[in-house]
Write a protein that holds these residues in place. Structure first.
Motif, PDB file in Angstrom:
ATOM      1  N   THR A  36      34.496  45.203  85.214  1.00  0.00           N
ATOM      2  CA  THR A  36      34.626  46.225  84.176  1.00  0.00           C
ATOM      3  C   THR A  36      34.944  45.547  82.844  1.00  0.00           C
ATOM      4  O   THR A  36      35.205  44.338  82.785  1.00  0.00           O
ATOM      5  CB  THR A  36      35.761  47.200  84.526  1.00  0.00           C
ATOM      6  OG1 THR A  36      37.005  46.481  84.541  1.00  0.00           O
ATOM      7  CG2 THR A  36      35.533  47.831  85.904  1.00  0.00           C
ATOM      8  N   ASP A  37      34.926  46.327  81.768  1.00  0.00           N
ATOM      9  CA  ASP A  37      35.303  45.781  80.462  1.00  0.00           C
ATOM     10  C   ASP A  37      36.709  45.192  80.521  1.00  0.00           C
ATOM     11  O   ASP A  37      36.983  44.126  79.940  1.00  0.00           O
ATOM     12  CB  ASP A  37      35.258  46.878  79.396  1.00  0.00           C
ATOM     13  CG  ASP A  37      33.841  47.376  79.143  1.00  0.00           C
ATOM     14  OD1 ASP A  37      32.906  46.844  79.778  1.00  0.00           O
ATOM     15  OD2 ASP A  37      33.682  48.300  78.329  1.00  0.00           O
ATOM     16  N   ARG A  38      37.590  45.875  81.223  1.00  0.00           N
ATOM     17  CA  ARG A  38      38.969  45.405  81.381  1.00  0.00           C
ATOM     18  C   ARG A  38      39.001  44.064  82.109  1.00  0.00           C
ATOM     19  O   ARG A  38      39.725  43.150  81.717  1.00  0.00           O
ATOM     20  CB  ARG A  38      39.755  46.456  82.160  1.00  0.00           C
ATOM     21  CG  ARG A  38      41.193  46.075  82.485  1.00  0.00           C
ATOM     22  CD  ARG A  38      41.759  47.003  83.533  1.00  0.00           C
ATOM     23  NE  ARG A  38      41.044  46.848  84.801  1.00  0.00           N
ATOM     24  CZ  ARG A  38      41.213  47.644  85.850  1.00  0.00           C
ATOM     25  NH1 ARG A  38      42.041  48.669  85.767  1.00  0.00           N
ATOM     26  NH2 ARG A  38      40.559  47.436  86.968  1.00  0.00           N
ATOM     27  N   ASP A  39      38.227  43.957  83.186  1.00  0.00           N
ATOM     28  CA  ASP A  39      38.185  42.704  83.956  1.00  0.00           C
ATOM     29  C   ASP A  39      37.679  41.540  83.104  1.00  0.00           C
ATOM     30  O   ASP A  39      38.193  40.420  83.182  1.00  0.00           O
ATOM     31  CB  ASP A  39      37.286  42.863  85.184  1.00  0.00           C
ATOM     32  CG  ASP A  39      37.791  43.908  86.161  1.00  0.00           C
ATOM     33  OD1 ASP A  39      39.018  44.081  86.255  1.00  0.00           O
ATOM     34  OD2 ASP A  39      36.955  44.555  86.822  1.00  0.00           O
ATOM     35  N   LYS A  40      36.673  41.809  82.300  1.00  0.00           N
ATOM     36  CA  LYS A  40      36.105  40.752  81.454  1.00  0.00           C
ATOM     37  C   LYS A  40      37.116  40.260  80.438  1.00  0.00           C
ATOM     38  O   LYS A  40      37.221  39.047  80.191  1.00  0.00           O
ATOM     39  CB  LYS A  40      34.850  41.268  80.744  1.00  0.00           C
ATOM     40  CG  LYS A  40      33.642  41.460  81.668  1.00  0.00           C
ATOM     41  CD  LYS A  40      32.417  41.903  80.880  1.00  0.00           C
ATOM     42  CE  LYS A  40      31.199  42.024  81.792  1.00  0.00           C
ATOM     43  NZ  LYS A  40      29.981  42.431  81.045  1.00  0.00           N
ATOM     44  N   LEU A  41      37.886  41.186  79.855  1.00  0.00           N
ATOM     45  CA  LEU A  41      38.880  40.773  78.872  1.00  0.00           C
ATOM     46  C   LEU A  41      39.977  39.948  79.536  1.00  0.00           C
ATOM     47  O   LEU A  41      40.435  38.935  78.994  1.00  0.00           O
ATOM     48  CB  LEU A  41      39.485  41.986  78.173  1.00  0.00           C
ATOM     49  CG  LEU A  41      40.513  41.685  77.069  1.00  0.00           C
ATOM     50  CD1 LEU A  41      39.915  40.755  76.020  1.00  0.00           C
ATOM     51  CD2 LEU A  41      41.017  42.964  76.424  1.00  0.00           C
ATOM     52  N   ARG A  42      40.396  40.353  80.730  1.00  0.00           N
ATOM     53  CA  ARG A  42      41.428  39.592  81.443  1.00  0.00           C
ATOM     54  C   ARG A  42      40.935  38.188  81.798  1.00  0.00           C
ATOM     55  O   ARG A  42      41.672  37.211  81.663  1.00  0.00           O
ATOM     56  CB  ARG A  42      41.845  40.337  82.715  1.00  0.00           C
ATOM     57  CG  ARG A  42      42.615  41.626  82.451  1.00  0.00           C
ATOM     58  CD  ARG A  42      42.928  42.357  83.737  1.00  0.00           C
ATOM     59  NE  ARG A  42      43.710  43.560  83.497  1.00  0.00           N
ATOM     60  CZ  ARG A  42      44.092  44.392  84.452  1.00  0.00           C
ATOM     61  NH1 ARG A  42      43.764  44.158  85.710  1.00  0.00           N
ATOM     62  NH2 ARG A  42      44.804  45.466  84.160  1.00  0.00           N
TER      63      ARG A  42
END
Length: 430
Positions: free
Chosen positions: A200-206
């Motif tokens: 997800t977008d969240r996973d990519k940022l992390r």
């Protein structure tokens, strides 16, 4: 008259209610439901999102092990007592205890990606450089960056998406290495594909944030100990804390008995040899080593405790970055290092690189004055030859091989070395 009496009664009732509220130490809305005797509450750990770093997500590592913290299945060393207290938040690492059944506990290391001071300074830099404010939503600020927008559009993690990041692991990345990162990223439940569709977008940022600040937890995930790699087991993360299997730093063994020192020195040489030659054709090298780089498990087995200074060169695909690409810098390049820091060229790394550093910084402290003459003199001579770093790679490897042969008979075979005992009683291999 009746109306006056009603008003008087109402005021008396209000006064009585106020007295009840003051007596109970609560507000009027809860006074009616107050219990005459409060139940006994078991002492518990008071977690704050700030201590864990959850308030910074998704500029964090992940949340895969948060439930263990909140269920008290991960406890800091002092937490096994009845006096429950969080340790200071400014420490870089903590000793802890981990359980799966609430009965048996094992030691773990709980570490931050970097010091609280560096984290705070990086957070401030994100806000001031991207939004021109002193405080801000880190996620909102980082999402606006050109690099992250490229990550959002990308189907696959490619070298251009990580160029300029300060992590030694990413200074000369191959596509094969980047595919391995995505496929084995443990902070998502359905890893396994080289494509980033499952992120997800969240996973990519992390993932981007972790790679930018400290690649140590990523290395533990993509080169797991169960496959024979010399790293402690990655157990998960919560906010900005990483949990892994516990090891004692090598510095704790500088005053160890001669047979223990000989065993650890031989293991150290074996680890370095495997990092240069392995089945996957990756060449690992250190950009820095110190007394905390290596650690020792309770069974006497030596591992790489801190992988943050490890670089990787893919011998199968070679160095793909062209000259000048590493000069690209943005906010992700400067989260933990000075933006003016120069990169070491991958072409300048030689096979002897890590061995020379270990001979200079670690082995003398581990082996100095431990053995009788003439053995000690031979060891010192070999270490000096290695530390000089003047010979070619072949000469260094020959010196290390001779040192290994010298150290092997100095070891002992007993229960202190559980990782090879009792096998060492029956085979020269151990």
């Amino acid at each position: 008259m009746g109306r006056w009496i009603c008003c008087l009664c109402s005021r008396v009732a209000d006064s009585l209610m106020l007295l009840l509220v003051l007596a109970l130490g609560c507000n009027p809305s809860t006074a009616a439901t107050a219990s005459p005797s409060a139940p006994h509450i078991k002492p518990s750990y008071s977690f704050g999102r700030t201590f864990l770093g959850l308030d910074k997500c998704n500029a964090c590592i992940g949340t895969s092990i948060c439930k263990k913290f909140f269920k008290e299945e991960i406890r800091f060393d002092t937490w096994l007592s009845s006096h429950l207290k969080l340790p200071p938040s400014y420490l870089l690492s903590y000793s802890g205890n981990y359980t799966d059944d609430a009965k048996s506990w094992r030691l773990v290391d709980i570490t931050r990606l970097t010091s609280k001071y560096r984290h705070d300074r990086a957070d401030k830099r994100i806000c001031t450089s991207l939004l021109k404010t002193k405080t801000c939503s880190l996620e909102r600020a980082l999402r606006r960056t050109h690099r992250f927008q490229k990550w959002l559009r990308a189907k696959r993690l490619t070298p251009d998406l990580v160029q300029g990041l300060s992590s030694p692991m990413l200074r000369c990345p191959s596509q094969r290495l980047l595919d391995r990162i995505v496929r084995r990223y443990a902070e998502v439940p359905d890893a396994g594909s080289i494509y980033m569709d499952h992120l997800t977008d969240r996973d990519k940022l992390r993932l981007l944030y972790t790679l930018s600040v400290n690649s140590h937890p990523i290395l533990l995930q993509i080169f797991p100990d169960v496959e024979g790699w010399p790293f402690p087991r990655y157990l998960g993360s919560c906010g900005r804390l990483v949990v892994s299997a516990s090891t004692r730093p090598l510095r704790d063994f500088y005053s160890a008995a001669p047979e223990v020192a000989a065993d650890l020195a031989l293991q150290l040489l074996t680890v370095l040899r495997s990092m240069g030659t392995n089945d996957l054709n990756y060449f690992f090298y250190f950009t820095h080593v110190d007394a905390g780089t290596f650690g020792v498990f309770s069974n006497g087995h030596l591992f790489i405790r801190d992988a943050s200074t490890l670089g990787i060169i893919d011998k199968e695909e070679g160095i793909q970055l062209i000259d000048g690409q590493q000069e690209y810098k943005d906010i992700f390049s400067c989260l933990t290092v000075d933006c003016q820091s120069a990169f070491v060229s991958c072409n300048s790394i030689r096979e002897k690189h890590s061995l020379v550093m270990v001979c200079q910084e670690l082995l003398p402290k581990l082996l100095k004055g431990k053995f009788l003459q003439p053995v000690q003199e031979k060891i010192d001579s070999f270490l000096q030859h290695c530390a000089d770093g003047l010979a070619d790679d072949q000469d260094i490897n020959e010196a290390v091989a001779k040192l290994a042969e010298l150290l092997k008979p100095l070891r002992s075979c007993d229960s202190r070395f559980a990782y090879r005992y009792p096998d060492c009683k029956y085979s020269d291999k151990y």
